[in-house]
Design a protein around this motif. Structure first.
Motif, PDB file in Angstrom:
ATOM      1  N   TYR A  24       0.859  -1.183   0.000  1.00 20.99           N
ATOM      2  CA  TYR A  24       0.000   0.000   0.000  1.00 20.99           C
ATOM      3  C   TYR A  24       0.892   1.228   0.000  1.00 20.99           C
ATOM      4  CZ  TYR A  24      -3.937  -2.995   0.867  1.00 20.99           C
ATOM      5  OH  TYR A  24      -4.893  -3.965   0.730  1.00 20.99           O
ATOM      6  N   LEU A  45       1.389  -5.735   3.663  1.00 20.67           N
ATOM      7  CA  LEU A  45       0.587  -6.638   4.481  1.00 20.67           C
ATOM      8  C   LEU A  45       0.432  -7.965   3.751  1.00 20.67           C
ATOM      9  CD1 LEU A  45      -2.258  -4.285   5.701  1.00 20.67           C
ATOM     10  CD2 LEU A  45      -0.497  -5.322   7.111  1.00 20.67           C
ATOM     11  N   GLU A  47      -1.443 -11.614   2.928  1.00 20.98           N
ATOM     12  CA  GLU A  47      -2.848 -11.966   2.748  1.00 20.98           C
ATOM     13  C   GLU A  47      -3.494 -12.328   4.086  1.00 20.98           C
ATOM     14  OE1 GLU A  47      -2.972 -15.057  -0.223  1.00 20.98           O
ATOM     15  OE2 GLU A  47      -3.254 -13.581  -1.829  1.00 20.98           O
ATOM     16  N   LEU A  50      -4.258  -9.165   5.937  1.00 19.30           N
ATOM     17  CA  LEU A  50      -5.370  -8.485   5.260  1.00 19.30           C
ATOM     18  C   LEU A  50      -6.709  -9.109   5.631  1.00 19.30           C
ATOM     19  CD1 LEU A  50      -3.876  -7.880   1.712  1.00 19.30           C
ATOM     20  CD2 LEU A  50      -4.668  -6.134   3.306  1.00 19.30           C
ATOM     21  N   LEU A  53      -8.216  -7.778   8.911  1.00 17.76           N
ATOM     22  CA  LEU A  53      -8.522  -6.357   9.066  1.00 17.76           C
ATOM     23  C   LEU A  53      -9.994  -6.068   9.324  1.00 17.76           C
ATOM     24  CD1 LEU A  53      -6.384  -4.570   6.311  1.00 17.76           C
ATOM     25  CD2 LEU A  53      -5.911  -4.775   8.760  1.00 17.76           C
ATOM     26  N   VAL A  56     -11.707  -4.194   3.389  1.00 21.78           N
ATOM     27  CA  VAL A  56     -10.786  -4.284   2.255  1.00 21.78           C
ATOM     28  C   VAL A  56     -10.317  -2.872   1.926  1.00 21.78           C
ATOM     29  CG1 VAL A  56     -10.520  -4.967  -0.156  1.00 21.78           C
ATOM     30  CG2 VAL A  56     -11.967  -6.322   1.365  1.00 21.78           C
TER      31      VAL A  56
END
Length: 83
Positions: A24, A45, A47, A50, A53, A56
């Motif tokens: 990112y 990050l 998978e 992610l 979190l 998305v």
């Protein structure tokens, strides 16, 4: 920080396993009185992180970056202004 870029990444780790994740690219205004413009940063990050979190991340989102004790990105938190 504002998400201005997203790039998927895949590489082979030192243990031989494939690591998948996302880079990112973020910006935020510089706050020092002797500075002007934007500060840019890249965070990565996996998978797995992610999926933990609860949202998305997408272009334009305003987020806060969370770091672990080793200074690596451990997560992103969506700021209330992006909801």
């Amino acid at each position: 920080m504002k998400i201005i870029g997203i790039r998927k990444s895949e590489f082979t780790g030192s243990d031989g396993d494939t690591v998948k994740g996302v880079n990112y690219y973020l910006t935020e205004p510089m706050t020092a009185s002797s500075a002007e413009g934007l500060l840019a940063e890249r965070v990565y990050l996996t998978e797995k992180r992610l999926s933990e979190l609860g949202f998305v991340p997408k272009l334009g989102d305003e987020v806060s970056v969370e770091y672990n004790r080793f200074g690596k990105c451990s997560g992103l938190r969506l700021n209330s202004s992006s909801k």
